[in-house]
Design a protein around this motif. Structure first.
Motif, PDB file in Angstrom:
ATOM      1  N   ARG A   1       0.843  -1.192   0.000  1.00 24.45           N
ATOM      2  CA  ARG A   1       0.000   0.000   0.000  1.00 24.45           C
ATOM      3  C   ARG A   1       0.878   1.241   0.000  1.00 24.45           C
ATOM      4  O   ARG A   1       1.996   1.232   0.505  1.00 24.45           O
ATOM      5  N   ASP A   2       0.349   2.330  -0.566  1.00 23.24           N
ATOM      6  CA  ASP A   2       1.058   3.606  -0.509  1.00 23.24           C
ATOM      7  C   ASP A   2       0.859   4.223   0.867  1.00 23.24           C
ATOM      8  O   ASP A   2      -0.228   4.137   1.444  1.00 23.24           O
ATOM      9  N   ARG A   3       1.896   4.837   1.359  1.00 25.91           N
ATOM     10  CA  ARG A   3       1.828   5.501   2.664  1.00 25.91           C
ATOM     11  C   ARG A   3       2.788   6.669   2.659  1.00 25.91           C
ATOM     12  O   ARG A   3       3.754   6.678   1.897  1.00 25.91           O
ATOM     13  N   SER A   4       2.494   7.640   3.488  1.00 29.47           N
ATOM     14  CA  SER A   4       3.375   8.805   3.559  1.00 29.47           C
ATOM     15  C   SER A   4       3.315   9.426   4.947  1.00 29.47           C
ATOM     16  O   SER A   4       2.311   9.325   5.639  1.00 29.47           O
ATOM     17  N   ILE A   5       4.419  10.041   5.312  1.00 31.47           N
ATOM     18  CA  ILE A   5       4.492  10.846   6.532  1.00 31.47           C
ATOM     19  C   ILE A   5       5.125  12.159   6.114  1.00 31.47           C
ATOM     20  O   ILE A   5       6.234  12.177   5.569  1.00 31.47           O
ATOM     21  N   ARG A   6       4.387  13.254   6.308  1.00 37.41           N
ATOM     22  CA  ARG A   6       4.886  14.581   5.921  1.00 37.41           C
ATOM     23  C   ARG A   6       4.813  15.511   7.120  1.00 37.41           C
ATOM     24  O   ARG A   6       3.941  15.374   7.968  1.00 37.41           O
ATOM     25  N   ILE A   7       5.704  16.472   7.141  1.00 36.81           N
ATOM     26  CA  ILE A   7       5.657  17.541   8.136  1.00 36.81           C
ATOM     27  C   ILE A   7       5.663  18.852   7.372  1.00 36.81           C
ATOM     28  O   ILE A   7       6.566  19.114   6.575  1.00 36.81           O
ATOM     29  N   VAL A   8       4.631  19.650   7.594  1.00 38.31           N
ATOM     30  CA  VAL A   8       4.487  20.935   6.922  1.00 38.31           C
ATOM     31  C   VAL A   8       4.774  22.037   7.943  1.00 38.31           C
ATOM     32  O   VAL A   8       4.066  22.165   8.942  1.00 38.31           O
ATOM     33  N   SER A   9       5.811  22.819   7.685  1.00 34.31           N
ATOM     34  CA  SER A   9       6.189  23.898   8.586  1.00 34.31           C
ATOM     35  C   SER A   9       5.378  25.151   8.280  1.00 34.31           C
ATOM     36  O   SER A   9       5.288  25.568   7.127  1.00 34.31           O
ATOM     37  N   GLU A  10       4.798  25.704   9.326  1.00 32.51           N
ATOM     38  CA  GLU A  10       4.066  26.957   9.210  1.00 32.51           C
ATOM     39  C   GLU A  10       4.740  27.960  10.135  1.00 32.51           C
ATOM     40  O   GLU A  10       5.679  27.616  10.839  1.00 32.51           O
ATOM     41  N   ALA A  11       4.288  29.192  10.161  1.00 36.38           N
ATOM     42  CA  ALA A  11       4.959  30.255  10.920  1.00 36.38           C
ATOM     43  C   ALA A  11       5.182  29.883  12.390  1.00 36.38           C
ATOM     44  O   ALA A  11       6.299  29.978  12.891  1.00 36.38           O
ATOM     45  N   GLU A  12       4.149  29.486  13.080  1.00 39.26           N
ATOM     46  CA  GLU A  12       4.253  29.223  14.510  1.00 39.26           C
ATOM     47  C   GLU A  12       3.978  27.780  14.887  1.00 39.26           C
ATOM     48  O   GLU A  12       3.898  27.446  16.067  1.00 39.26           O
ATOM     49  N   SER A  13       3.806  26.935  13.889  1.00 46.10           N
ATOM     50  CA  SER A  13       3.489  25.544  14.171  1.00 46.10           C
ATOM     51  C   SER A  13       3.984  24.640  13.055  1.00 46.10           C
ATOM     52  O   SER A  13       4.480  25.106  12.032  1.00 46.10           O
ATOM     53  N   ALA A  14       3.853  23.357  13.292  1.00 46.74           N
ATOM     54  CA  ALA A  14       4.151  22.350  12.274  1.00 46.74           C
ATOM     55  C   ALA A  14       2.992  21.371  12.254  1.00 46.74           C
ATOM     56  O   ALA A  14       2.433  21.031  13.301  1.00 46.74           O
ATOM     57  N   LYS A  15       2.620  20.950  11.066  1.00 47.13           N
ATOM     58  CA  LYS A  15       1.532  19.989  10.920  1.00 47.13           C
ATOM     59  C   LYS A  15       2.129  18.664  10.472  1.00 47.13           C
ATOM     60  O   LYS A  15       2.852  18.607   9.472  1.00 47.13           O
ATOM     61  N   VAL A  16       1.853  17.615  11.231  1.00 40.95           N
ATOM     62  CA  VAL A  16       2.314  16.271  10.912  1.00 40.95           C
ATOM     63  C   VAL A  16       1.145  15.549  10.252  1.00 40.95           C
ATOM     64  O   VAL A  16       0.038  15.528  10.790  1.00 40.95           O
ATOM     65  N   ILE A  17       1.406  14.962   9.067  1.00 41.83           N
ATOM     66  CA  ILE A  17       0.352  14.306   8.296  1.00 41.83           C
ATOM     67  C   ILE A  17       0.817  12.885   7.962  1.00 41.83           C
ATOM     68  O   ILE A  17       1.844  12.699   7.310  1.00 41.83           O
ATOM     69  N   ILE A  18       0.055  11.902   8.418  1.00 41.53           N
ATOM     70  CA  ILE A  18       0.363  10.493   8.177  1.00 41.53           C
ATOM     71  C   ILE A  18      -0.803   9.925   7.382  1.00 41.53           C
ATOM     72  O   ILE A  18      -1.953  10.008   7.816  1.00 41.53           O
ATOM     73  N   ALA A  19      -0.517   9.362   6.199  1.00 37.55           N
ATOM     74  CA  ALA A  19      -1.602   8.905   5.329  1.00 37.55           C
ATOM     75  C   ALA A  19      -1.287   7.549   4.721  1.00 37.55           C
ATOM     76  O   ALA A  19      -0.129   7.196   4.527  1.00 37.55           O
ATOM     77  N   ASP A  20      -2.343   6.785   4.427  1.00 35.63           N
ATOM     78  CA  ASP A  20      -2.204   5.544   3.675  1.00 35.63           C
ATOM     79  C   ASP A  20      -3.417   5.363   2.779  1.00 35.63           C
ATOM     80  O   ASP A  20      -4.409   6.079   2.903  1.00 35.63           O
TER      81      ASP A  20
END
Length: 107
Positions: free
Chosen positions: A27-46
């Motif tokens: 299966r396809d899967r991903s873990i991304r971290i998106v940096s924003e000004a005052e925070s970071a968003k962690v995104i885990i998907a499959d």
């Protein structure tokens, strides 16, 4: 001692590996971290089997430890305690699951 943001990401990653993306080879899967000004968003998907929305709602809303979902429930609770916002989960049966959370950057 307060958990670090990395502890929360590790908890989510472990849940996904053992219960979701790790149990669905190919299966396809991903873990991304998106940096924003005052925070970071962690995104885990499959793109796995997905979760039933009602079971997911009950699992996160019940506060009861019953086996499946304990890791997600605990991570959600800790994120809410530390950052005021828990897990955001978007899941569709047969299409997969995306779990994300936002953590404040330390000054």
């Amino acid at each position: 001692m307060e958990a670090s943001p990395f502890d929360h990401a590790d908890d989510c990653g472990e849940c996904c590996r053992s219960r979701g993306i790790g149990s669905n080879p190919g299966r396809d899967r991903s873990i991304r971290i998106v940096s924003e000004a005052e925070s970071a968003k962690v995104i885990i998907a499959d793109d796995g089997a997905g979760m039933d929305p009602e079971k997911l709602r009950l699992m996160l809303g019940s506060g009861q430890r019953t086996g499946k979902g304990v890791g997600l429930m605990n991570t959600d609770r800790r994120l809410k305690q530390v950052y005021g916002q828990g897990l955001m989960i978007d899941s569709t049966r047969g299409r997969g699951t995306t779990v994300s959370f936002v953590i404040r950057k330390m000054a």
